[in-house]
Design an enzyme around this catalytic site. Structure first.
Site, PDB file in Angstrom:
ATOM      1  N   GLU A  23      -7.702   2.404   0.503  1.00 16.21           N
ATOM      2  CA  GLU A  23      -8.177   1.426  -0.546  1.00 16.21           C
ATOM      3  C   GLU A  23      -8.657   0.199  -0.126  1.00 16.21           C
ATOM      4  O   GLU A  23      -9.426  -0.491  -0.848  1.00 16.21           O
ATOM      5  CB  GLU A  23      -6.652   1.180  -1.348  1.00 16.21           C
ATOM      6  CG  GLU A  23      -5.957   0.181  -0.752  1.00 16.21           C
ATOM      7  CD  GLU A  23      -5.330   0.487   0.602  1.00 16.21           C
ATOM      8  OE1 GLU A  23      -5.331   1.766   0.928  1.00 16.21           O
ATOM      9  OE2 GLU A  23      -4.808  -0.297   1.429  1.00 16.21           O
ATOM     10  N   ASP A  27       0.154  -5.160   4.504  1.00  9.28           N
ATOM     11  CA  ASP A  27      -1.106  -4.717   4.584  1.00  9.28           C
ATOM     12  C   ASP A  27      -1.875  -5.755   3.864  1.00  9.28           C
ATOM     13  O   ASP A  27      -3.299  -5.537   3.550  1.00  9.28           O
ATOM     14  CB  ASP A  27      -1.312  -3.478   3.648  1.00  9.28           C
ATOM     15  CG  ASP A  27      -2.454  -2.563   3.855  1.00  9.28           C
ATOM     16  OD1 ASP A  27      -2.886  -2.529   4.973  1.00  9.28           O
ATOM     17  OD2 ASP A  27      -2.878  -1.508   2.906  1.00  9.28           O
ATOM     18  N   ASP A  71       0.853  -1.321   0.078  1.00 15.22           N
ATOM     19  CA  ASP A  71      -0.090   0.122   0.001  1.00 15.22           C
ATOM     20  C   ASP A  71       0.810   0.998  -0.102  1.00 15.22           C
ATOM     21  O   ASP A  71       1.359   1.583   1.039  1.00 15.22           O
ATOM     22  CB  ASP A  71      -0.811  -0.050   1.436  1.00 15.22           C
ATOM     23  CG  ASP A  71      -1.708   1.319   1.256  1.00 15.22           C
ATOM     24  OD1 ASP A  71      -2.121   1.886   0.053  1.00 15.22           O
ATOM     25  OD2 ASP A  71      -2.389   1.388   2.335  1.00 15.22           O
ATOM     26  N   LYS A  75       1.802   8.001   0.206  1.00 13.22           N
ATOM     27  CA  LYS A  75       2.216   7.884   1.749  1.00 13.22           C
ATOM     28  C   LYS A  75       3.626   8.945   1.781  1.00 13.22           C
ATOM     29  O   LYS A  75       4.355   8.569   0.884  1.00 13.22           O
ATOM     30  CB  LYS A  75       2.167   6.571   2.448  1.00 13.22           C
ATOM     31  CG  LYS A  75       1.090   5.863   2.526  1.00 13.22           C
ATOM     32  CD  LYS A  75       1.068   4.339   3.114  1.00 13.22           C
ATOM     33  CE  LYS A  75      -0.320   3.676   3.314  1.00 13.22           C
ATOM     34  NZ  LYS A  75      -1.030   4.520   4.505  1.00 13.22           N
ATOM     35  N   ASP A 121      -5.546   6.400  -0.800  1.00 17.95           N
ATOM     36  CA  ASP A 121      -4.969   5.792   0.400  1.00 17.95           C
ATOM     37  C   ASP A 121      -6.057   4.935   1.270  1.00 17.95           C
ATOM     38  O   ASP A 121      -5.634   4.177   2.054  1.00 17.95           O
ATOM     39  CB  ASP A 121      -4.225   6.752   1.123  1.00 17.95           C
ATOM     40  CG  ASP A 121      -3.181   5.928   2.059  1.00 17.95           C
ATOM     41  OD1 ASP A 121      -3.060   4.643   1.648  1.00 17.95           O
ATOM     42  OD2 ASP A 121      -2.428   6.405   3.087  1.00 17.95           O
ATOM     43  N   ARG A 157     -11.030  -0.268   1.995  1.00 23.34           N
ATOM     44  CA  ARG A 157     -12.662  -0.518   2.207  1.00 23.34           C
ATOM     45  C   ARG A 157     -13.006  -0.794   0.470  1.00 23.34           C
ATOM     46  O   ARG A 157     -14.114  -1.187   0.454  1.00 23.34           O
ATOM     47  CB  ARG A 157     -13.106   0.693   2.883  1.00 23.34           C
ATOM     48  CG  ARG A 157     -12.739   2.137   2.276  1.00 23.34           C
ATOM     49  CD  ARG A 157     -13.104   3.170   2.947  1.00 23.34           C
ATOM     50  NE  ARG A 157     -11.983   3.376   3.863  1.00 23.34           N
ATOM     51  CZ  ARG A 157     -11.971   4.272   4.796  1.00 23.34           C
ATOM     52  NH1 ARG A 157     -12.857   5.402   4.856  1.00 23.34           N
ATOM     53  NH2 ARG A 157     -11.007   4.265   5.525  1.00 23.34           N
TER      54      ARG A 157
HETATM   55  N1  BES Z   1      -3.192   0.362   5.353  1.00 19.87           N
HETATM   56  C1  BES Z   1      -3.686   1.678   5.942  1.00 19.87           C
HETATM   57  C2  BES Z   1      -3.991   1.696   7.484  1.00 19.87           C
HETATM   58  C3  BES Z   1      -2.628   1.146   8.292  1.00 19.87           C
HETATM   59  C4  BES Z   1      -1.744   2.197   8.669  1.00 19.87           C
HETATM   60  C5  BES Z   1      -2.337  -0.091   8.401  1.00 19.87           C
HETATM   61  C6  BES Z   1      -0.881   1.985   9.610  1.00 19.87           C
HETATM   62  C7  BES Z   1      -1.213  -0.283   9.350  1.00 19.87           C
HETATM   63  C8  BES Z   1      -0.407   0.829   9.775  1.00 19.87           C
HETATM   64  C9  BES Z   1      -4.867   1.928   5.139  1.00 19.87           C
HETATM   65  O1  BES Z   1      -4.963   1.507   3.857  1.00 19.87           O
HETATM   66  C10 BES Z   1      -4.730   3.526   5.022  1.00 19.87           C
HETATM   67  O2  BES Z   1      -4.018   4.080   4.229  1.00 19.87           O
HETATM   68  N2  BES Z   1      -5.718   4.009   5.919  1.00 19.87           N
HETATM   69  C11 BES Z   1      -5.761   5.660   5.861  1.00 19.87           C
HETATM   70  C12 BES Z   1      -7.325   5.863   5.620  1.00 19.87           C
HETATM   71  C13 BES Z   1      -7.303   7.474   5.304  1.00 19.87           C
HETATM   72  C14 BES Z   1      -6.855   7.895   4.020  1.00 19.87           C
HETATM   73  C15 BES Z   1      -9.042   7.591   5.545  1.00 19.87           C
HETATM   74  C16 BES Z   1      -5.225   5.958   7.207  1.00 19.87           C
HETATM   75  O3  BES Z   1      -5.520   5.227   8.178  1.00 19.87           O
HETATM   76  O4  BES Z   1      -4.522   6.952   7.087  1.00 19.87           O
HETATM   77 ZN    ZN Z   2      -4.087  -0.165   3.195  1.00 21.69          ZN
HETATM   78 MN    MN Z   3      -4.093   3.001   2.446  1.00 24.02          MN
END
Ligand code: BES
Ligand code: ZN
Ligand code: MN
Length: 389
Positions: free
Chosen positions: A244, A183, A165, A172, A242, A246
């Site tokens: 993604e 991920d 991811d 990111k 990001d 869901r």
């Molecule tokens: N895979 C990430 C969530 C994550 C973050 C898992 C850190 C493990 C460690 C997910 O896909 C993500 O990027 N979520 C975003 C959502 C936001 C853009 C609404 C997040 O948590 O920042």
């Molecule tokens: Zn993710």
């Molecule tokens: Mn993400």
């Protein structure tokens, strides 16, 4: 004891009569897990590894220990898969691993793999919106475990399998981005459960669905503001590429309806917000179904693989409103783990459902960076309780 096994000992014998019955299973599982190493890419392999562990008891614990051993083996499968770097472990690799597992247990497991053409045919455009930016095609993999021949409805486990991811166009920051190889830990845990089921031959029907995609930026990638139609017919404005997880999950949650599930549990490293809320000790549990939530909570206690319930109330749903589509894919700065669960809730109305956000518990960071194999123990205990009725 745990520390000794973890560092130096190659063989151990333990008298376990003094261990309280309520913690015995968790204790034995923890001992078995202490010896785990991932040294596939180390030129010099770890020299001392626990090779045998003998337990002495005045009771006959063989059935109980056989189950724990199956959980341990499943957990190792999950850890090995999640620890693989993303240049090795991409969606097709996940499909190969599923097929290899089914080849080991042909009487128990059936595997189906959907590619992009088949997903396009099914109208899975939220899933495809994630994987189309990558050179590696996405795969939707299902594993059907038949532990019971009475045609009873299966429990369906859906795992987020984002093999890497980057965030996509909403890219990111560089720091710790390597950890985004984890991920796909949700999908890895589902694969681990399938292995543990085959080992323990638990009398229950279970379907595992792995939503595997790589989230990359490219000239073909989804842009913020793009609108896509999900398999359910609901439209989504992708405001942040990001968010993604869901997107691959919602189409998968619609697809698995064809199995007529008794209950559906999705397992996903879904939000950083869940780590903010609960830390790295406990996974977030979200479900509108009090009974199902209670089952999962109590299962988590038994093997010390715990979850904590969070709300999925209607009050939060308006945060997903979009001026151009049925919903946006993000809910703003507050309650991010909850709004992510609320997004999934819109696709799971036709069956009993729970969501586990494992972002905090899937792996540990730092010097001992690695996958934990959670929540394989929780899920296996949950299925054991269900199989016993
Ligand atoms: N895979 C990430 C969530 C994550 C973050 C898992 C850190 C493990 C460690 C997910 O896909 C993500 O990027 N979520 C975003 C959502 C936001 C853009 C609404 C997040 O948590 O920042
Ligand atoms: Zn993710
Ligand atoms: Mn993400």
């Amino acid at each position: 004891i745990y520390k000794a096994l973890n560092t130096r000992v190659s063989q151990a014998t333990l008298e376990i009569d003094g261990i309280a019955d309520a913690v015995l299973d968790a204790f034995v599982l923890s001992l078995a897990n202490a010896a785990y190493r991932f040294d596939a890419y180390k030129s010099k392999k770890t020299d001392s590894k626990l090779s045998s562990l003998t337990l002495i008891s005045s009771q006959d614990l063989s059935d109980r220990l056989a189950f724990i051993l199956a959980v341990h083996q499943g957990q190792n499968v999950a850890r090995d898969l999640a620890n693989q770097p993303a240049n090795i472990c991409y969606p097709e690799y996940m499909a190969e691993q599923a097929l290899a597992l089914a080849a080991q247990y042909p009487d128990l497991l059936t595997v189906t793999v959907l590619d992009h053409a088949q997903m396009t045919e099914l109208g899975m455009h939220t899933f495809l919106a994630v994987s189309k930016g990558s050179e590696r095609e996405g795969r939707l993999i299902t594993l059907e475990y038949s532990g019971k021949s009475d045609g009873s409805q299966p429990v369906v486990l859906v795992g987020k399998g984002v093999t890497f991811d980057t965030g996509g166009i909403s890219i990111k920051p560089a720091a710790n981005m390597d950890e985004m190889k984890f991920d796909m830990a949700g999908a890895a845990s589902v694969m681990g459960v399938m292995r543990a089921l085959c080992e323990s031959r638990l009398p229950i029907n279970v379907v595992g669905a792995l939503a595997c995609a790589e989230n990359m930026p490219s000239g073909r990638a989804t842009r913020p503001g793009d609108v896509v139609t999900s398999m359910s017919g609901q439209t989504v404005e992708i405001l942040n590429t990001d968010a993604e997880g869901r997107l691959v999950l919602c189409d998968t949650l619609t697809y698995i309806q064809k199995f007529n599930p008794a209950a559906v549990i999705d397992i996903a490293t879904l939000t950083g917000a869940c780590i903010v809320a609960l830390g790295k000790v406990v996974a977030g549990l979200f479900s509108p179904d009090d009974e199902l939530a209670a089952e999962l909570q109590s299962a988590g206690q038994v093997l010390h693989d715990r979850v904590w319930r969070m709300p999925v109330w209607e009050d939060y749903q308006e945060l997903l409103d979009s001026p151009v589509a049925d919903m946006g894919n993000i809910g703003g700065p507050y309650g991010g783990a909850i709004t992510a669960a609320c997004f999934l809730a819109r696709f799971t109305k036709d069956y009993r459902w729970a969501h586990l956000d494992i972002a905090g518990v899937s792996h540990v960071s730092g010097a001992s960076k690695g996958a934990t194999g959670r929540p394989v123990p929780l899920l296996m205990q949950f299925l054991r309780q269900r199989a016993q009725g």
